[in-house]
Design a protein around this motif. Structure first.
Motif, PDB file in Angstrom:
ATOM      1  N   ASN A  34       0.719  -1.053   0.153  1.00 11.36           N
ATOM      2  CA  ASN A  34       0.166  -0.222   0.055  1.00 11.36           C
ATOM      3  C   ASN A  34       0.463   1.320   0.385  1.00 11.36           C
ATOM      4  OD1 ASN A  34      -2.026  -1.661   0.423  1.00 11.36           O
ATOM      5  ND2 ASN A  34      -2.041  -1.318   2.217  1.00 11.36           N
ATOM      6  N   VAL A  35       0.303   2.560  -0.474  1.00  5.97           N
ATOM      7  CA  VAL A  35       0.655   3.696  -0.099  1.00  5.97           C
ATOM      8  C   VAL A  35       0.078   4.449  -0.230  1.00  5.97           C
ATOM      9  CG1 VAL A  35       3.036   2.924  -2.655  1.00  5.97           C
ATOM     10  CG2 VAL A  35       0.419   4.187  -2.815  1.00  5.97           C
ATOM     11  N   LEU A  36       0.068   5.617   0.183  1.00  8.75           N
ATOM     12  CA  LEU A  36      -0.981   6.580   0.493  1.00  8.75           C
ATOM     13  C   LEU A  36      -0.640   7.647  -0.519  1.00  8.75           C
ATOM     14  CD1 LEU A  36       0.064   8.007   4.247  1.00  8.75           C
ATOM     15  CD2 LEU A  36      -1.335   5.912   3.541  1.00  8.75           C
ATOM     16  N   THR A  37      -2.090   8.064  -1.056  1.00  9.95           N
ATOM     17  CA  THR A  37      -2.232   9.154  -2.318  1.00  9.95           C
ATOM     18  C   THR A  37      -3.252  10.017  -1.500  1.00  9.95           C
ATOM     19  OG1 THR A  37      -4.377   7.798  -2.877  1.00  9.95           O
ATOM     20  CG2 THR A  37      -2.028   6.890  -3.353  1.00  9.95           C
ATOM     21  N   CYS A  38      -2.732  11.310  -2.568  1.00 10.27           N
ATOM     22  CA  CYS A  38      -3.493  12.226  -2.227  1.00 10.27           C
ATOM     23  C   CYS A  38      -5.331  12.432  -2.959  1.00 10.27           C
ATOM     24  CB  CYS A  38      -3.072  13.365  -3.776  1.00 10.27           C
ATOM     25  SG  CYS A  38      -3.904  14.816  -3.836  1.00 10.27           S
ATOM     26  N   VAL A  39      -5.782  12.070  -2.602  1.00  7.62           N
ATOM     27  CA  VAL A  39      -7.619  12.363  -3.084  1.00  7.62           C
ATOM     28  C   VAL A  39      -7.870  13.203  -4.181  1.00  7.62           C
ATOM     29  CG1 VAL A  39      -9.571  12.891  -1.987  1.00  7.62           C
ATOM     30  CG2 VAL A  39      -8.087  11.661  -0.657  1.00  7.62           C
ATOM     31  N   ALA A  40      -7.320  14.454  -4.321  1.00 10.54           N
ATOM     32  CA  ALA A  40      -8.104  14.876  -5.459  1.00 10.54           C
ATOM     33  C   ALA A  40      -7.318  14.616  -6.305  1.00 10.54           C
ATOM     34  CB  ALA A  40      -6.764  16.371  -4.607  1.00 10.54           C
ATOM     35  N   CYS A  41      -5.647  14.312  -6.487  1.00 18.42           N
ATOM     36  CA  CYS A  41      -5.562  13.689  -8.199  1.00 18.42           C
ATOM     37  C   CYS A  41      -4.839  12.525  -7.856  1.00 18.42           C
ATOM     38  CB  CYS A  41      -4.109  14.729  -8.277  1.00 18.42           C
ATOM     39  SG  CYS A  41      -3.026  14.418  -7.741  1.00 18.42           S
ATOM     40  N   PRO A  80       4.054   2.044   2.721  1.00 21.23           N
ATOM     41  CA  PRO A  80       4.447   2.283   4.380  1.00 21.23           C
ATOM     42  C   PRO A  80       3.654   0.287   4.790  1.00 21.23           C
ATOM     43  CG  PRO A  80       3.190   4.051   3.896  1.00 21.23           C
ATOM     44  CD  PRO A  80       3.510   3.327   3.051  1.00 21.23           C
ATOM     45  N   ARG A  81       4.311   0.122   6.557  1.00 21.39           N
ATOM     46  CA  ARG A  81       3.210  -0.909   6.834  1.00 21.39           C
ATOM     47  C   ARG A  81       2.599   0.012   7.890  1.00 21.39           C
ATOM     48  NH1 ARG A  81       7.752  -0.800   9.035  1.00 21.39           N
ATOM     49  NH2 ARG A  81       8.592  -1.211  11.458  1.00 21.39           N
ATOM     50  N   ARG A  86      -5.844   8.404   0.894  1.00 17.68           N
ATOM     51  CA  ARG A  86      -6.541   7.513   0.932  1.00 17.68           C
ATOM     52  C   ARG A  86      -5.179   6.346   1.044  1.00 17.68           C
ATOM     53  NH1 ARG A  86      -8.775   8.610  -4.249  1.00 17.68           N
ATOM     54  NH2 ARG A  86     -10.308   9.072  -2.966  1.00 17.68           N
ATOM     55  N   VAL A  87      -5.349   5.467   1.426  1.00 15.77           N
ATOM     56  CA  VAL A  87      -4.397   3.910   1.360  1.00 15.77           C
ATOM     57  C   VAL A  87      -5.253   3.617  -0.064  1.00 15.77           C
ATOM     58  CG1 VAL A  87      -3.252   1.682   2.668  1.00 15.77           C
ATOM     59  CG2 VAL A  87      -4.502   4.344   3.678  1.00 15.77           C
ATOM     60  N   THR A  88      -3.649   2.879  -0.834  1.00 22.81           N
ATOM     61  CA  THR A  88      -4.208   2.558  -1.813  1.00 22.81           C
ATOM     62  C   THR A  88      -2.822   0.942  -2.491  1.00 22.81           C
ATOM     63  OG1 THR A  88      -4.269   4.866  -3.230  1.00 22.81           O
ATOM     64  CG2 THR A  88      -3.853   3.300  -4.527  1.00 22.81           C
ATOM     65  N   ALA A  89      -3.975  -0.071  -2.475  1.00 23.37           N
ATOM     66  CA  ALA A  89      -2.964  -0.182  -3.166  1.00 23.37           C
ATOM     67  C   ALA A  89      -2.184  -0.581  -4.818  1.00 23.37           C
ATOM     68  CB  ALA A  89      -3.624  -1.806  -3.335  1.00 23.37           C
ATOM     69  N   VAL A  90      -1.126  -0.961  -4.208  1.00 23.87           N
ATOM     70  CA  VAL A  90       0.155  -0.828  -5.705  1.00 23.87           C
ATOM     71  C   VAL A  90       0.659  -2.306  -5.731  1.00 23.87           C
ATOM     72  CG1 VAL A  90      -0.229   1.701  -5.336  1.00 23.87           C
ATOM     73  CG2 VAL A  90       1.699   0.125  -3.911  1.00 23.87           C
TER      74      VAL A  90
END
Length: 165
Positions: free
Chosen positions: A2-9, A17-18, A161-165
């Motif tokens: 997972n990574v943290l991503t910007c909700v706007a873009c 991060p874990r 948001r936490v997003t799976a990559v």
């Protein structure tokens, strides 16, 4: 992963991060210089990790209900005196901020030039969110990097948001 991503873009804002089971206790400043010669407080979370902070975090700050109370609202923070009255101020910002190590976000965020907050060693984060998504400029986080408080980046829960990559 997972990574943290910007909700706007949708842009990535951290490395992978874990999730820690809980936010670690914020360590007290020990006075020692870091490897780069600066004196930040020890980091709240280790590199490559994040935690959810269940307590109110950051600005706005409001007077503590007991005007005689004057202490740090959270371990690892300093007391913030109320400039217009007796007693101290406590954080009343959002609950559920995602707390990361500042070094894990440095390549993904840029400082907001409108927020010119200075402590003795870095921005204390008392004025509120001042970290922007480097791609779209959305306000996403507060950097706490002064030795008088925690050393962490606190992402606003509605901005990432936490997003799976």
């Amino acid at each position: 992963m997972n990574v943290l991503t910007c909700v706007a873009c949708g842009t990535r804002l951290t490395g992978p991060p874990r999730l820690l089971p809980e936010r670690p206790t914020r360590p007290e400043f020990d006075g020692r210089k870091g490897s780069d010669g600066s004196r930040p407080a020890p980091a709240t979370v280790p590199r490559g990790a994040y935690a959810v902070d269940p307590e109110p975090s950051g600005a706005p700050h409001v007077p503590h209900p007991d005007p005689e109370w004057c202490d740090a609202p959270n371990p690892g923070n300093t007391c913030l005196g109320d400039p217009v009255g007796p007693g101290c101020l406590v954080p009343a910002g959002p609950r559920g901020t995602l707390v990361t190590h500042p070094e894990d976000t440095r390549a993904y965020l840029s400082g907001d030039p409108a927020v010119t907050e200075f402590g003795c060693c870095g921005p204390p984060g008392r004025e509120g969110p001042g970290e922007l998504c480097a791609k779209c400029g959305a306000v996403v986080a507060t950097l706490h990097a002064d030795r008088s408080g925690p050393y962490e980046t606190g992402f606003l829960p509605d901005a990432v948001r936490v997003t799976a990559v």
